[in-house]
Motif scaffolding. Sequence first.
Motif, PDB file in Angstrom:
ATOM      1  N   THR A   1       0.809  -1.200   0.010  1.00 39.08           N
ATOM      2  CA  THR A   1      -0.064  -0.054   0.041  1.00 39.08           C
ATOM      3  C   THR A   1       0.915   1.491  -0.073  1.00 39.08           C
ATOM      4  O   THR A   1       1.971   1.049   0.149  1.00 39.08           O
ATOM      5  CB  THR A   1      -0.914   0.040   1.199  1.00 39.08           C
ATOM      6  OG1 THR A   1      -0.357   0.174   2.299  1.00 39.08           O
ATOM      7  CG2 THR A   1      -1.771  -1.258   1.331  1.00 39.08           C
ATOM      8  N   HIS A   2       0.281   2.464  -0.239  1.00 37.32           N
ATOM      9  CA  HIS A   2       1.046   3.604  -0.213  1.00 37.32           C
ATOM     10  C   HIS A   2       1.819   3.855   1.359  1.00 37.32           C
ATOM     11  O   HIS A   2       2.759   4.359   1.259  1.00 37.32           O
ATOM     12  CB  HIS A   2       0.197   4.731  -0.469  1.00 37.32           C
ATOM     13  CG  HIS A   2      -0.236   4.979  -1.845  1.00 37.32           C
ATOM     14  ND1 HIS A   2      -0.231   6.311  -2.505  1.00 37.32           N
ATOM     15  CD2 HIS A   2      -0.005   4.239  -3.074  1.00 37.32           C
ATOM     16  CE1 HIS A   2      -0.495   5.976  -3.739  1.00 37.32           C
ATOM     17  NE2 HIS A   2      -0.236   4.728  -4.194  1.00 37.32           N
ATOM     18  N   ASP A   3       0.873   3.520   2.374  1.00 36.56           N
ATOM     19  CA  ASP A   3       1.591   3.587   3.643  1.00 36.56           C
ATOM     20  C   ASP A   3       2.622   2.610   3.760  1.00 36.56           C
ATOM     21  O   ASP A   3       3.727   2.856   4.368  1.00 36.56           O
ATOM     22  CB  ASP A   3       0.426   3.126   4.735  1.00 36.56           C
ATOM     23  CG  ASP A   3      -0.538   4.186   4.729  1.00 36.56           C
ATOM     24  OD1 ASP A   3      -0.484   5.252   4.817  1.00 36.56           O
ATOM     25  OD2 ASP A   3      -1.723   3.528   5.123  1.00 36.56           O
ATOM     26  N   GLU A   4       2.565   1.334   3.314  1.00 33.49           N
ATOM     27  CA  GLU A   4       3.746   0.475   3.483  1.00 33.49           C
ATOM     28  C   GLU A   4       5.045   1.009   2.582  1.00 33.49           C
ATOM     29  O   GLU A   4       6.275   0.944   3.032  1.00 33.49           O
ATOM     30  CB  GLU A   4       3.322  -0.792   2.960  1.00 33.49           C
ATOM     31  CG  GLU A   4       2.483  -1.657   4.010  1.00 33.49           C
ATOM     32  CD  GLU A   4       1.869  -2.874   3.205  1.00 33.49           C
ATOM     33  OE1 GLU A   4       1.463  -3.499   4.081  1.00 33.49           O
ATOM     34  OE2 GLU A   4       1.752  -2.926   2.171  1.00 33.49           O
ATOM     35  N   LEU A   5       4.778   1.468   1.454  1.00 27.69           N
ATOM     36  CA  LEU A   5       5.944   2.279   0.561  1.00 27.69           C
ATOM     37  C   LEU A   5       6.451   3.363   1.359  1.00 27.69           C
ATOM     38  O   LEU A   5       7.731   3.528   1.497  1.00 27.69           O
ATOM     39  CB  LEU A   5       5.110   2.632  -0.670  1.00 27.69           C
ATOM     40  CG  LEU A   5       4.898   1.321  -1.711  1.00 27.69           C
ATOM     41  CD1 LEU A   5       4.129   2.107  -3.082  1.00 27.69           C
ATOM     42  CD2 LEU A   5       6.181   0.600  -2.070  1.00 27.69           C
ATOM     43  N   ALA A   6       5.812   4.156   1.900  1.00 28.10           N
ATOM     44  CA  ALA A   6       6.212   5.363   2.534  1.00 28.10           C
ATOM     45  C   ALA A   6       7.056   5.024   3.829  1.00 28.10           C
ATOM     46  O   ALA A   6       8.167   5.540   4.132  1.00 28.10           O
ATOM     47  CB  ALA A   6       4.957   6.152   3.066  1.00 28.10           C
ATOM     48  N   GLN A   7       6.716   3.926   4.431  1.00 26.04           N
ATOM     49  CA  GLN A   7       7.175   3.602   5.850  1.00 26.04           C
ATOM     50  C   GLN A   7       8.574   2.663   5.384  1.00 26.04           C
ATOM     51  O   GLN A   7       9.595   3.123   6.049  1.00 26.04           O
ATOM     52  CB  GLN A   7       6.398   2.539   6.389  1.00 26.04           C
ATOM     53  CG  GLN A   7       6.895   1.793   7.743  1.00 26.04           C
ATOM     54  CD  GLN A   7       6.244   0.727   8.548  1.00 26.04           C
ATOM     55  OE1 GLN A   7       5.305  -0.025   7.642  1.00 26.04           O
ATOM     56  NE2 GLN A   7       6.489   0.746   9.622  1.00 26.04           N
ATOM     57  N   GLY A   8       8.725   2.162   4.108  1.00 24.87           N
ATOM     58  CA  GLY A   8       9.818   1.637   3.504  1.00 24.87           C
ATOM     59  C   GLY A   8      10.763   2.646   3.245  1.00 24.87           C
ATOM     60  O   GLY A   8      12.072   2.277   3.361  1.00 24.87           O
ATOM     61  N   LEU A   9      10.332   3.852   2.828  1.00 22.66           N
ATOM     62  CA  LEU A   9      11.139   4.974   2.340  1.00 22.66           C
ATOM     63  C   LEU A   9      11.276   6.022   3.407  1.00 22.66           C
ATOM     64  O   LEU A   9      11.967   7.077   3.349  1.00 22.66           O
ATOM     65  CB  LEU A   9      10.809   5.770   1.113  1.00 22.66           C
ATOM     66  CG  LEU A   9      10.695   4.725  -0.172  1.00 22.66           C
ATOM     67  CD1 LEU A   9      10.100   5.366  -1.246  1.00 22.66           C
ATOM     68  CD2 LEU A   9      12.084   4.770  -0.483  1.00 22.66           C
ATOM     69  N   ALA A  10      10.793   5.940   4.396  1.00 20.07           N
ATOM     70  CA  ALA A  10      10.819   6.882   5.611  1.00 20.07           C
ATOM     71  C   ALA A  10      10.366   8.212   5.206  1.00 20.07           C
ATOM     72  O   ALA A  10      10.852   9.243   5.499  1.00 20.07           O
ATOM     73  CB  ALA A  10      12.358   6.925   6.450  1.00 20.07           C
ATOM     74  N   MET A  11       8.987   8.345   4.439  1.00 18.34           N
ATOM     75  CA  MET A  11       8.451   9.259   3.797  1.00 18.34           C
ATOM     76  C   MET A  11       6.990   9.202   4.422  1.00 18.34           C
ATOM     77  O   MET A  11       6.458   8.466   5.041  1.00 18.34           O
ATOM     78  CB  MET A  11       8.327   9.316   2.483  1.00 18.34           C
ATOM     79  CG  MET A  11       9.534   9.299   1.468  1.00 18.34           C
ATOM     80  SD  MET A  11       9.382   9.241   0.109  1.00 18.34           S
ATOM     81  CE  MET A  11      11.172   9.528  -0.725  1.00 18.34           C
TER      82      MET A  11
END
Length: 161
Positions: A52-62
């Motif tokens: 999800t967008h949340d998981e991608l954001a967490q993986g990139l610290a964004m």
Amino acid sequence: MTSAAEEWVPRRSPLWGSFNGLAYVPRLPPTAYALLLHMMTEQEQGGLVVATHDELAQGLAMERGMISRAMPHLVAARLVAVVRRGRFQLHPVIAAFADPREQQRAVKALPKDMRLDVGDFEEEYERRFQLHLDEKARKAEAKARGKVTSITRPSRLKRVH
């Protein structure tokens, strides 16, 4: 005895990928590049990214909003296709496969309008991204108009006797 690094690295079967497709990446915002590279590390065989967008954001610290603003750039560049919520497909030119022949078959199966090596990929990206911006503006305008209700507009409520 295993090292700490070996314990940390997830066990996956090795995949084959080519970085030649990155030659067709247009000038993108830095967050879009970071997102693309992160998605390339998270992909399954064939280029499917399940996140999800949340998981991608967490993986990139964004923040999630940064992912939401970067993703349309990757879609306009035809590097990523949104399959559905939480499912993204990387373009076969940058996707990882079990062997090079699978990638060649996937690229050959693409329709001509999805090929990155046909035409000017930079102009195509700019055209597609402008279409995205136009559609976004149209939706915002329609939403703004929808909030203004006419006084003479008949009520949808039914009379109760």
